[in-house]
Scaffold this active site. Structure first.
Site, mmCIF file in Angstrom:
data_model
loop_
_atom_site.group_PDB
_atom_site.id
_atom_site.type_symbol
_atom_site.label_atom_id
_atom_site.label_comp_id
_atom_site.label_asym_id
_atom_site.label_seq_id
_atom_site.Cartn_x
_atom_site.Cartn_y
_atom_site.Cartn_z
ATOM 1 N N GLU A 29 80.097 27.002 129.084
ATOM 2 C CA GLU A 29 78.898 27.187 128.255
ATOM 3 C C GLU A 29 79.252 26.954 126.793
ATOM 4 O O GLU A 29 80.384 27.218 126.356
ATOM 5 C CB GLU A 29 78.365 28.625 128.439
ATOM 6 C CG GLU A 29 77.176 28.924 127.532
ATOM 7 C CD GLU A 29 76.439 30.220 127.871
ATOM 8 O OE1 GLU A 29 76.937 30.989 128.713
ATOM 9 O OE2 GLU A 29 75.358 30.433 127.290
ATOM 10 N N ASN A 74 72.815 31.478 128.652
ATOM 11 C CA ASN A 74 71.720 31.771 127.731
ATOM 12 C C ASN A 74 71.526 30.642 126.725
ATOM 13 O O ASN A 74 70.412 30.418 126.231
ATOM 14 C CB ASN A 74 71.989 33.093 127.010
ATOM 15 C CG ASN A 74 72.037 34.270 127.966
ATOM 16 O OD1 ASN A 74 71.551 34.177 129.097
ATOM 17 N ND2 ASN A 74 72.615 35.373 127.545
ATOM 18 N N ASN A 174 68.071 29.234 133.411
ATOM 19 C CA ASN A 174 69.133 30.248 133.488
ATOM 20 C C ASN A 174 68.545 31.636 133.307
ATOM 21 O O ASN A 174 67.812 31.881 132.338
ATOM 22 C CB ASN A 174 70.164 30.013 132.376
ATOM 23 C CG ASN A 174 71.239 31.089 132.362
ATOM 24 O OD1 ASN A 174 72.089 31.127 133.243
ATOM 25 N ND2 ASN A 174 71.194 31.978 131.367
ATOM 26 N N GLU A 175 68.844 32.530 134.216
ATOM 27 C CA GLU A 175 68.486 33.953 134.112
ATOM 28 C C GLU A 175 67.086 34.148 133.525
ATOM 29 O O GLU A 175 66.895 34.913 132.568
ATOM 30 C CB GLU A 175 69.533 34.704 133.282
ATOM 31 C CG GLU A 175 70.865 34.765 133.979
ATOM 32 C CD GLU A 175 71.914 35.661 133.309
ATOM 33 O OE1 GLU A 175 71.678 36.144 132.192
ATOM 34 O OE2 GLU A 175 72.966 35.860 133.929
ATOM 35 N N TYR A 246 78.685 40.264 136.886
ATOM 36 C CA TYR A 246 79.945 40.512 136.168
ATOM 37 C C TYR A 246 80.426 41.906 136.541
ATOM 38 O O TYR A 246 79.647 42.857 136.521
ATOM 39 C CB TYR A 246 79.729 40.405 134.655
ATOM 40 C CG TYR A 246 79.411 38.992 134.228
ATOM 41 C CD1 TYR A 246 80.425 38.078 133.951
ATOM 42 C CD2 TYR A 246 78.090 38.550 134.145
ATOM 43 C CE1 TYR A 246 80.134 36.770 133.577
ATOM 44 C CE2 TYR A 246 77.791 37.240 133.780
ATOM 45 C CZ TYR A 246 78.823 36.358 133.501
ATOM 46 O OH TYR A 246 78.541 35.060 133.149
ATOM 47 N N GLU A 294 77.492 32.370 138.357
ATOM 48 C CA GLU A 294 78.199 33.104 137.298
ATOM 49 C C GLU A 294 78.833 34.316 137.952
ATOM 50 O O GLU A 294 78.124 35.188 138.481
ATOM 51 C CB GLU A 294 77.266 33.557 136.168
ATOM 52 C CG GLU A 294 76.870 32.433 135.243
ATOM 53 C CD GLU A 294 76.098 32.899 134.006
ATOM 54 O OE1 GLU A 294 76.361 34.008 133.507
ATOM 55 O OE2 GLU A 294 75.230 32.133 133.570
ATOM 56 N N GLN A 348 83.825 32.349 132.483
ATOM 57 C CA GLN A 348 83.743 30.918 132.219
ATOM 58 C C GLN A 348 85.148 30.328 132.354
ATOM 59 O O GLN A 348 86.043 31.030 132.786
ATOM 60 C CB GLN A 348 83.133 30.680 130.851
ATOM 61 C CG GLN A 348 81.734 31.294 130.734
ATOM 62 C CD GLN A 348 81.032 31.005 129.417
ATOM 63 O OE1 GLN A 348 81.504 30.255 128.572
ATOM 64 N NE2 GLN A 348 79.885 31.647 129.226
HETATM 65 O O1 AHR Z 1 78.393 33.822 130.747
HETATM 66 C C1 AHR Z 1 77.861 34.536 129.672
HETATM 67 C C2 AHR Z 1 76.381 34.832 129.814
HETATM 68 O O2 AHR Z 1 76.167 35.755 130.839
HETATM 69 C C3 AHR Z 1 75.518 33.650 130.202
HETATM 70 O O3 AHR Z 1 75.161 32.909 129.101
HETATM 71 C C4 AHR Z 1 74.322 34.307 130.818
HETATM 72 O O4 AHR Z 1 73.729 33.497 131.788
HETATM 73 C C5 AHR Z 1 74.866 35.600 131.384
HETATM 74 O O5 AHR Z 1 74.089 36.675 131.056
#
Ligand code: AHR
Length: 499
Positions: A29, A74, A174-175, A246, A294, A348
């Protein structure tokens, strides 16, 4: 410290599903120093003539990435793809709102494609569903995938790229469930926009595969209704549903943290059920799979706002042994869920939320770098439906869980296999017997272990190889059985091959 015993039963005919090679993907990203100073750093003595850091390219090639998601995240929801193509001296400097940084646009779609070729991975591009329109999404497909003879394909050729990129995988936003997302929509609005965007994108190129935004994580208040709703609306032109998650250990409860696979599997199970429900409701013959595009450990509190700097240091997590053992379990989950999970991208790849960190004078690899490298290089063919008998460990968050977390692969073409094991016990060596029940002779090829006494142990610039995967002696197999001693807090891998 004490010892306990476990058994793993394997049969190379008892399979779950083919392992999709796309489970070993990455995510790059425009955030922090992932692209600039990570992948692309033309001023660096490490850079090649295109500006790519040679040391980073080599490390990424060693990790055998198969697919790369780009450009966000994002970031995607405020990105105009036209800013990042054409002569570099004419590309605009923008205030990038997601990460409050300055975006120079010196790296864009065509540089990304060159990067993918360099590390031998397929591209997976995102289209902006926040500030972007269904028209801009369709135009980007035309720019990338149409050979010539139209406005956007000819523009690509004028930009010096004669052959189409033929991008197969496309993320539709995305999201979009997240209130933090620029242009955030509710599920019905997003479902409708995604349906129309994917319709146009597939009119441009019917061979593409599209990935719909699922929930941003499983604690979202709208989860899993969001997923059901967007699937019901956009089912016909969708090929994958995205998952994001995450993990972290903010309460310093290592025993629970090391049982995170339980939670990760439940997340997949719920979405698999949602996919089945919508398929039945739609009376559809079409199948949609999951794309966990992700995933990573992220909780250590590094800044996330760039103060309007170029390539600021953001979310540069320093990972340790316990984080690596969570990554290993995540990869085990991918194999165990390989019937429904077909794409996964670690978020990432460099510097930002990454197990690889650059400095002008070098590259640091965190323990989880080695875990991913082993699994991505060795897990081929079919995932095996193994049976585990192991003692339990107690955890506050997940109750009693087996001390071992295991997955295995077998490739009928090469007749080679691999077994991946985490011993999540903080105290016990687990003496583990492996029993192959299919009666075909085999031997252990190679074996490696990554372990340590302290879950917080990691690699640092002044001690870069504290926690790495080390080769260990391969045990002999007799009558289809062998035994390994798995130390506490360890990840062990071994390969199998014909005698
Ligand atoms: O990977 C960091 C961020 O985490 C990304 O931009 C977003 O999609 C997620 O919330």
């Amino acid at each position: 410290m004490s010892t306990s015993r476990a058994q793993v039963f394997l049969d190379r005919n008892r399979t779950i599903a083919p392992i999709s090679p796309l489970l070993f993907g990455g995510f790059a990203e425009h955030m922090g120093r992932c692209i600039y100073e990570g992948i692309y750093d033309p001023g660096s003595p490490h850079a090649d003539e295109r500006g790519f850091r040679r040391d980073v390219m080599e490390a990424l090639r060693d990790q055998a990435y198969t697919v790369i998601r780009y450009p966000g995240g994002n970031f995607l929801s405020g990105y105009h793809w036209l800013d990042g193509v054409g002569p570099k001296d004419q590309r605009p400097r923008r205030r990038e709102l997601a990460w409050q940084s300055i975006e120079t646009n010196q790296f864009g779609t065509n540089e990304f494609m060159e990067f993918c070729r360099t590390i031998h991975a397929a591209p997976m591009l995102g289209v902006n569903m926040g500030t972007g329109t269904i028209q801009s999404a369709s135009d980007l497909v035309e720019y990338c995938n149409v050979a010539n003879g139209s406005h956007w394909s000819d523009l690509r050729i004028r930009h010096g790229v004669r052959e189409p990129h033929n991008v197969r995988y496309w993320c539709v936003g995305n999201e979009m469930d997240g209130p933090w997302q620029m242009g955030h929509l509710d599920a019905v609005a997003y479902g409708n926009k995604a349906l129309e965007a994917t319709k146009m994108m597939k009119l441009q190129d019917p061979s593409i595969k599209t990935i719909l935004c699922g929930s941003s994580h499983d604690q979202m208040p709208t989860y899993p209704d969001w997923d059901r709703t967007v699937l019901e609306i956009a089912w016909d032109h969708t090929d994958y549903l995205s998952m994001h998650y995450y993990a972290g250990n903010p309460d310093n409860d290592t025993a629970s943290y090391l049982a995170r696979a339980v939670h990760l599997e439940r997340f997949v199970d719920t979405l698999e059920g949602t996919l089945r429900y919508v398929k039945a409701k739609r009376r559809s013959q079409h199948d949609i799979y999951l794309s966990w595009d992700e995933w990573q450990v992220w909780y250590k509190g590094d800044p996330m706002q760039g103060n309007w700097k170029e390539a600021p240091h953001l979310a540069e997590e320093m990972y340790n042994l316990e984080d690596a053992l969570v990554v290993a379990q995540w990869l085990n989950v991918f194999l165990r869920k390989s019937h429904i999970l077909k794409i996964a991208c670690v978020a990432q790849m460099v510097n930002t939320i990454s197990w690889l960190h650059t400095r002008p004078d070098g590259l640091l690899k965190h323990p989880s770098y080695y875990v991913f490298k082993l699994v991505s290089n060795l897990a081929h063919g079919e995932a095996l439906d193994l049976h585990l008998k192991a003692p339990n460990v107690e955890t506050k968050q997940h109750g009693a869980v087996p001390a071992l977390d295991v997955s295995a692969s077998y490739d009928p073409e090469t007749q080679e296999g691999a077994v991946f094991l985490v011993n999540r016990s903080l105290t016990d060596t687990v003496t583990t017997e492996f029993i192959w029940q299919d009666g075909q002779a085999l031997q252990i090829g190679k074996a490696w272990q990554l372990s340590g006494n302290d879950p917080k142990q990691g690699n640092h610039w002044d001690a870069p190889e504290q926690v790495v995967a080390k080769a260990i002696p391969a045990p002999a197999v007799e009558s289809g059985r062998t035994t390994l001693h798995l130390p506490p807090l360890s990840f062990t891998v071994f390969t199998t091959c014909p005698v």
